[in-house]
Design a protein around this motif. Structure first.
Motif, PDB file in Angstrom:
ATOM      1  N   ASP A 132       4.225   7.067  -7.964  1.00 53.38           N
ATOM      2  CA  ASP A 132       4.282   8.168  -8.926  1.00 53.38           C
ATOM      3  C   ASP A 132       5.378   9.170  -8.603  1.00 53.38           C
ATOM      4  O   ASP A 132       5.815   9.929  -9.463  1.00 53.38           O
ATOM      5  CB  ASP A 132       2.944   8.911  -8.989  1.00 53.38           C
ATOM      6  CG  ASP A 132       1.901   8.153  -9.785  1.00 53.38           C
ATOM      7  OD1 ASP A 132       2.273   7.185 -10.467  1.00 53.38           O
ATOM      8  OD2 ASP A 132       0.712   8.515  -9.716  1.00 53.38           O
ATOM      9  N   ARG A 133       5.837   9.187  -7.349  1.00 50.67           N
ATOM     10  CA  ARG A 133       6.845  10.164  -6.953  1.00 50.67           C
ATOM     11  C   ARG A 133       8.261   9.686  -7.241  1.00 50.67           C
ATOM     12  O   ARG A 133       9.208  10.457  -7.093  1.00 50.67           O
ATOM     13  CB  ARG A 133       6.700  10.460  -5.452  1.00 50.67           C
ATOM     14  CG  ARG A 133       5.338  11.035  -5.071  1.00 50.67           C
ATOM     15  CD  ARG A 133       5.332  11.435  -3.605  1.00 50.67           C
ATOM     16  NE  ARG A 133       4.038  11.955  -3.209  1.00 50.67           N
ATOM     17  CZ  ARG A 133       3.107  11.237  -2.610  1.00 50.67           C
ATOM     18  NH1 ARG A 133       3.328   9.964  -2.344  1.00 50.67           N
ATOM     19  NH2 ARG A 133       1.959  11.788  -2.275  1.00 50.67           N
ATOM     20  N   LEU A 134       8.433   8.424  -7.617  1.00 49.19           N
ATOM     21  CA  LEU A 134       9.778   7.909  -7.874  1.00 49.19           C
ATOM     22  C   LEU A 134      10.300   8.436  -9.200  1.00 49.19           C
ATOM     23  O   LEU A 134       9.530   8.703 -10.129  1.00 49.19           O
ATOM     24  CB  LEU A 134       9.770   6.380  -7.895  1.00 49.19           C
ATOM     25  CG  LEU A 134       9.236   5.668  -6.645  1.00 49.19           C
ATOM     26  CD1 LEU A 134       9.264   4.160  -6.855  1.00 49.19           C
ATOM     27  CD2 LEU A 134      10.039   6.057  -5.420  1.00 49.19           C
ATOM     28  N   ASP A 135      11.620   8.556  -9.317  1.00 48.42           N
ATOM     29  CA  ASP A 135      12.201   8.945 -10.598  1.00 48.42           C
ATOM     30  C   ASP A 135      12.118   7.758 -11.557  1.00 48.42           C
ATOM     31  O   ASP A 135      11.927   6.612 -11.140  1.00 48.42           O
ATOM     32  CB  ASP A 135      13.662   9.375 -10.415  1.00 48.42           C
ATOM     33  CG  ASP A 135      14.529   8.227  -9.972  1.00 48.42           C
ATOM     34  OD1 ASP A 135      15.211   7.643 -10.827  1.00 48.42           O
ATOM     35  OD2 ASP A 135      14.511   7.894  -8.767  1.00 48.42           O
TER      36      ASP A 135
ATOM     37  N   ARG B  79      10.103  14.127   3.385  1.00 45.92           N
ATOM     38  CA  ARG B  79      10.552  14.046   1.993  1.00 45.92           C
ATOM     39  C   ARG B  79      10.302  12.672   1.384  1.00 45.92           C
ATOM     40  O   ARG B  79      10.028  12.557   0.180  1.00 45.92           O
ATOM     41  CB  ARG B  79      12.034  14.419   1.912  1.00 45.92           C
ATOM     42  CG  ARG B  79      12.246  15.928   2.065  1.00 45.92           C
ATOM     43  CD  ARG B  79      13.689  16.346   2.189  1.00 45.92           C
ATOM     44  NE  ARG B  79      13.819  17.785   1.932  1.00 45.92           N
ATOM     45  CZ  ARG B  79      14.933  18.469   2.056  1.00 45.92           C
ATOM     46  NH1 ARG B  79      16.054  17.870   2.468  1.00 45.92           N
ATOM     47  NH2 ARG B  79      14.964  19.764   1.784  1.00 45.92           N
ATOM     48  N   GLU B  80      10.383  11.617   2.185  1.00 48.06           N
ATOM     49  CA  GLU B  80      10.071  10.291   1.656  1.00 48.06           C
ATOM     50  C   GLU B  80       8.599  10.171   1.293  1.00 48.06           C
ATOM     51  O   GLU B  80       8.233   9.433   0.375  1.00 48.06           O
ATOM     52  CB  GLU B  80      10.452   9.221   2.675  1.00 48.06           C
ATOM     53  CG  GLU B  80      11.957   8.985   2.777  1.00 48.06           C
ATOM     54  CD  GLU B  80      12.336   7.886   3.741  1.00 48.06           C
ATOM     55  OE1 GLU B  80      13.446   7.341   3.608  1.00 48.06           O
ATOM     56  OE2 GLU B  80      11.528   7.585   4.654  1.00 48.06           O
ATOM     57  N   LYS B  81       7.741  10.924   1.983  1.00 48.52           N
ATOM     58  CA  LYS B  81       6.305  10.883   1.691  1.00 48.52           C
ATOM     59  C   LYS B  81       5.921  11.790   0.532  1.00 48.52           C
ATOM     60  O   LYS B  81       4.944  11.520  -0.181  1.00 48.52           O
ATOM     61  CB  LYS B  81       5.504  11.304   2.931  1.00 48.52           C
ATOM     62  CG  LYS B  81       5.534  10.291   4.071  1.00 48.52           C
ATOM     63  CD  LYS B  81       4.789  10.843   5.279  1.00 48.52           C
ATOM     64  CE  LYS B  81       4.846   9.892   6.456  1.00 48.52           C
ATOM     65  NZ  LYS B  81       4.201  10.471   7.666  1.00 48.52           N
ATOM     66  N   THR B  82       6.646  12.874   0.333  1.00 48.75           N
ATOM     67  CA  THR B  82       6.168  13.916  -0.586  1.00 48.75           C
ATOM     68  C   THR B  82       7.018  14.114  -1.831  1.00 48.75           C
ATOM     69  O   THR B  82       6.590  14.823  -2.743  1.00 48.75           O
ATOM     70  CB  THR B  82       6.081  15.275   0.141  1.00 48.75           C
ATOM     71  OG1 THR B  82       7.382  15.661   0.594  1.00 48.75           O
ATOM     72  CG2 THR B  82       5.137  15.188   1.338  1.00 48.75           C
TER      73      THR B  82
ATOM     74  N   GLU C 178       0.831  -1.207   0.000  1.00 45.49           N
ATOM     75  CA  GLU C 178       0.000   0.000   0.000  1.00 45.49           C
ATOM     76  C   GLU C 178       0.866   1.257   0.000  1.00 45.49           C
ATOM     77  O   GLU C 178       0.577   2.230  -0.697  1.00 45.49           O
ATOM     78  CB  GLU C 178      -0.921   0.001   1.220  1.00 45.49           C
ATOM     79  CG  GLU C 178      -1.859   1.201   1.260  1.00 45.49           C
ATOM     80  CD  GLU C 178      -2.814   1.185   2.437  1.00 45.49           C
ATOM     81  OE1 GLU C 178      -3.554   2.164   2.614  1.00 45.49           O
ATOM     82  OE2 GLU C 178      -2.798   0.180   3.184  1.00 45.49           O
ATOM     83  N   ASP C 179       1.968   1.216   0.758  1.00 46.23           N
ATOM     84  CA  ASP C 179       2.860   2.375   0.811  1.00 46.23           C
ATOM     85  C   ASP C 179       3.480   2.642  -0.552  1.00 46.23           C
ATOM     86  O   ASP C 179       3.558   3.791  -0.992  1.00 46.23           O
ATOM     87  CB  ASP C 179       3.957   2.140   1.852  1.00 46.23           C
ATOM     88  CG  ASP C 179       4.894   3.342   1.965  1.00 46.23           C
ATOM     89  OD1 ASP C 179       4.427   4.422   2.374  1.00 46.23           O
ATOM     90  OD2 ASP C 179       6.087   3.189   1.636  1.00 46.23           O
ATOM     91  N   LEU C 180       3.887   1.576  -1.255  1.00 45.56           N
ATOM     92  CA  LEU C 180       4.489   1.763  -2.580  1.00 45.56           C
ATOM     93  C   LEU C 180       3.451   2.268  -3.573  1.00 45.56           C
ATOM     94  O   LEU C 180       3.743   3.134  -4.402  1.00 45.56           O
ATOM     95  CB  LEU C 180       5.102   0.453  -3.075  1.00 45.56           C
ATOM     96  CG  LEU C 180       5.776   0.493  -4.445  1.00 45.56           C
ATOM     97  CD1 LEU C 180       6.875   1.558  -4.487  1.00 45.56           C
ATOM     98  CD2 LEU C 180       6.356  -0.876  -4.803  1.00 45.56           C
TER      99      LEU C 180
END
Length: 781
Positions: free
Chosen positions: A185-188, A706-709, A178-180
């Motif tokens: 969408d925020r990953l490069d 920052r890991e969340k946003t 669920e976290d992933l």
């Protein structure tokens, strides 16, 4: 996969030659609606052929061949019914053309099957544009997809990593936590690709991935190189116009005469049984699939005979399409030129039957990416409300449909005329859904058709109207969106639109907004490329003191500063300030933005007095304009805090940073990426005071935020990892420090140019911490 063989009694009837009863028993079992419908269709074909040939001709070679094909298709249906269910993990879940409508291609299908059965993991289908490569890939997926446990279909638009991330949408089936799912969408792009590879590896096989619509040799080579990174158990089927001789490939040729005739008659039935003129027409255009289909629909639309159509084409001086039934290589320039010429000529013939709203619609859809677009998306973007275009002139007189209610009938009419294919598809969504959006009608324009229409219509910004505004205002960059990652899914639309529009202010704005999205994503080099493009376009068409130029120069300055190209950052910042001082009142908030950036420049070069002077100017203007509760106020307070930190006035620094955090939480909420900046900076202030435990506490807050946003590869996240590593190193928590510093190095290397000081600093700390960890390990031994 081995079938469960639940239909052994039907297979026995087939072995005994009792095909009639085999069909009846299978249909009576009603395995599922799709298989039952296909079996009924085959049975009707079987019965009709038996009736046509008669019992006395049952041993004829023609009937035996026809019968064998039908029986083979029945066996394939039995295999499907007996196989475990296949999971479709992509946005596209069905082929572009249902199998019973595909003409010929049985030998091509066998080539693909044999290739994969012999152990090859990659096969490239190459051939002329419009010859039917995507249809063949879909034919394989529908006919033999039951051999695979999982299937994905990816629409290639130029970057396989991005395209995989966009189209492999069933994240639950892929095993995402669920976290992933909430943060993917925020990953490069590279992190997304690596993440997908790990999850694809976990899926039981055999599995199939289709990558559709590669245009250039470079695309094909890039995709083939990427294929080596795919896990064992995945087969890759790629469609492309070109190929490298070193790649496993199969060349898809034009239709044979019989199949070309059947395709023509499907769309334009002829009353006469005499096919001499029709065959001559088909040979004249090279039996090319896209040309034959458009030709047949145009012939029907005009009410002509094949002979009259042939006379019309000859009168236009068209030469024979330069192709053969067996195409050994990708089409050459002459073949492509002739292909475009035929489509162009048929468009001209059709022109008299097209209304202005139809031409307007064709012009708009010709600039979209080359995949099917959900009707709801088309309706929304084409009827997006735009501001008055007073003073904007156009060379076009095309009128749009008067109402959204007219859109669907127009799309259907243009589909009947051969301009679109109607496909079931889904709209892209920003929502974190466990299931894809519902299927709906979608419309697809072939790339060759789009190329011809763009050349014919040359539509300008007025014709594009709503669509341009839709992507400028709604998706490419919406400043009201709290999570900027929500716009990333639509960047491909903006990129294609910008590449296909005639250059003007709108294309410059789209390019600027794409750059802002990429900058927010932390992809600085790509952001620089699009920002330079925006600047170059606008400089050609507006006066030198245009306010948008000041904005573009300011944005360029920000990117160059992050890339540590300080002189270029200062050069463009001065250009921006010069324009703004000329055209803006001295209390305009945009001027405060320029003073804020100038303050940061002086801070970078160590002139703290000037930095504080310009930051106070920015703060005063913003406070007068917005009061003390605005995100820009928080930014200014935070920057003042960091100047006081370097002036060693830690009490003032903490005071201003606390005020910045309070305003930011009040105006942005606690889950905005700017909070990560303020938490990191407060950590740095406490570190300067040697209050390490407080520094670690606030750095943890920065990392959590920052890991969340932020995307996983964002340089700001790497900066927090680096800072945490150095703090932990100071209190000898070396293994955890090593973990953080390695993450920082990886991100900096992926997202910053070689030689950037962030990279050098990170490697310095990596070596330092590794040496200390090794020494500590030796002491323990």
């Amino acid at each position: 996969m081995e079938p469960n063989n639940k239909h052994s009694e039907i297979r026995k009837l087939i072995e005994e030659g009792d095909y009639e009863n085999a069909f009846r028993q299978f249909i009576a079992k009603k395995p599922d609606s799709a298989l039952t419908e296909e079996a009924e269709r085959l049975y009707a074909r079987f019965s009709q052929n038996e009736k046509d040939h008669g019992k006395q001709l049952a041993n004829s070679s023609h009937w035996k061949t026809e019968q064998r094909e039908i029986v083979d298709d029945l066996i394939n249906l039995l295999d499907k019914a007996d196989a475990p269910p296949t999971a479709y993990i992509s946005f596209v879940r069905r082929p572009p053309l249902v199998a019973h409508l595909v003409l010929g291609r049985k030998e091509d299908l066998k080539v693909i099957a044999d290739c994969f059965e012999q152990g090859d993991h990659l096969l490239l289908l190459n051939g002329m544009g419009g010859v039917g490569k995507s249809t063949l890939a879909g034919f394989y997926m529908e006919r033999l997809g039951h051999r695979y446990r999982h299937i994905g279909w990816v629409r290639y638009t130029g970057n396989l990593a991005n395209d995989l991330a966009r189209d492999l949408t069933d994240q639950v089936a892929l095993g995402f936590s669920e976290d992933l799912r909430n943060n993917f969408d925020r990953l490069d792009p590279e992190t997304k690709f690596d993440t997908l590879m790990r999850h694809l590896e976990r899926l039981p096989g055999p599995n199939l991935l289709i990558v559709d619509n590669l245009n250039t040799l470079e695309d094909a080579e890039d995709c083939a190189a990427r294929s080596t990174q795919f896990p064992h158990g995945w087969k890759l089927l790629i469609t492309a116009r070109e190929h490298n001789e070193g790649m496993p490939h199969h060349s898809v040729g034009v239709l044979n005469l019989d199949d070309a005739r059947r395709l023509f008659l499907r769309h334009c039935p002829q009353t006469s049984s005499e096919h001499t003129q029709l065959d001559s027409l088909l040979e004249h255009v090279g039996r090319h699939t896209l040309v034959v289909e458009f030709l047949s629909k145009t012939t029907k639309t005009q009410g002509w005979t094949p002979e009259k159509m042939l006379d019309r084409l000859k009168a236009q001086g068209l030469t024979h399409l330069d192709t053969k039934a067996e195409v050994a290589t990708a089409h050459n320039k002459n073949q492509r030129a002739n292909l475009v010429t035929y489509i162009s000529a048929l468009f001209d013939i059709n022109l008299s039957t097209l209304t202005e709203p139809e031409r307007w619609l064709l012009a708009n859809l010709s600039v979209l990416p080359n995949f099917a677009h959900a009707y709801s998306v088309l309706e929304e973007m084409l009827f997006y409300p735009v501001p008055d275009s007073e003073g904007v002139t156009s060379s076009h007189t095309l009128t749009k449909p008067s109402s959204p209610d007219d859109l669907y009938p127009l799309l259907n009419d243009l589909t009947a005329k051969g301009y679109f294919e109607k496909l079931r598809t889904r709209r892209p969504t920003h929502a974190k859904l466990e299931e894809p959006a519902p299927e709906e009608d979608g419309f697809y324009m072939h790339p060759v058709m789009g190329e011809v229409i763009r050349e014919k219509e040359k539509p300008d910004v007025v014709v594009y109207g709503e669509m341009v505004e839709y992507f400028i205002e709604k998706y490419l960059f919406d400043s009201s969106i709290k999570n900027p990652a929500l716009a990333f899914h639509w960047i491909v639309y903006g990129e294609v639109l910008a590449n296909r529009l005639i250059e003007g202010e709108s294309t410059a704005t789209i390019a600027n907004n794409i750059s802002r999205c990429l900058y927010t994503q932390g992809n600085l080099l790509a952001a620089l490329e699009w920002q330079l493009r925006a600047k170059n376009i606008l400089e050609k068409i507006v006066e030198e003191n245009h306010p948008d130029l000041a904005t573009f120069y300011n944005n360029l300055s920000l990117i160059y500063r992050r890339l540590n190209q300080i002189e270029l950052a200062f050069e463009f910042l001065l250009k921006s300030i010069t324009i703004r001082k000329m055209i803006l009142a001295e209390n305009n908030p945009l001027l405060a933005q320029s003073f804020n950036n100038l303050s940061q420049y002086y801070h970078d070069i160590g002139d703290l007095e000037e930095a504080l002077n310009f930051q106070q100017k920015a703060k005063d203007i913003w406070e007068k304009a917005f009061g003390v509760s605005h995100p820009d106020i928080a930014t200014s307070y935070g920057n003042i805090a960091m100047i006081y930190k370097d002036l060693k006035d830690f009490k003032e620094a903490i005071n201003w940073q606390d005020k910045a955090i309070a305003v930011a939480i009040d105006t942005l909420g606690e889950n905005h990426p700017d909070l990560g900046i303020f938490y990191n900076n407060l950590s740095e202030i406490y570190r300067e005071q040697m209050e390490i435990s407080l520094a670690i506490e606030w750095q943890k807050k920065s990392i959590d935020n920052r890991e969340k946003t932020l995307p996983g590869g964002h340089y700001q996240l790497a900066m927090s990892y680096l800072n945490m590593a150095t703090l932990l190193s100071e209190i000898n928590i070396l293994n955890e420090a090593l973990h953080y510093i390695q993450q920082a190095v990886n991100i900096f290397q992926c997202n910053l140019p070689e030689g950037h000081p962030y990279i050098r600093n990170a490697f310095h700390w990596l070596a330092h911490i590794q040496a200390r960890a090794a020494a500590a390990s030796g002491e323990e031994q």
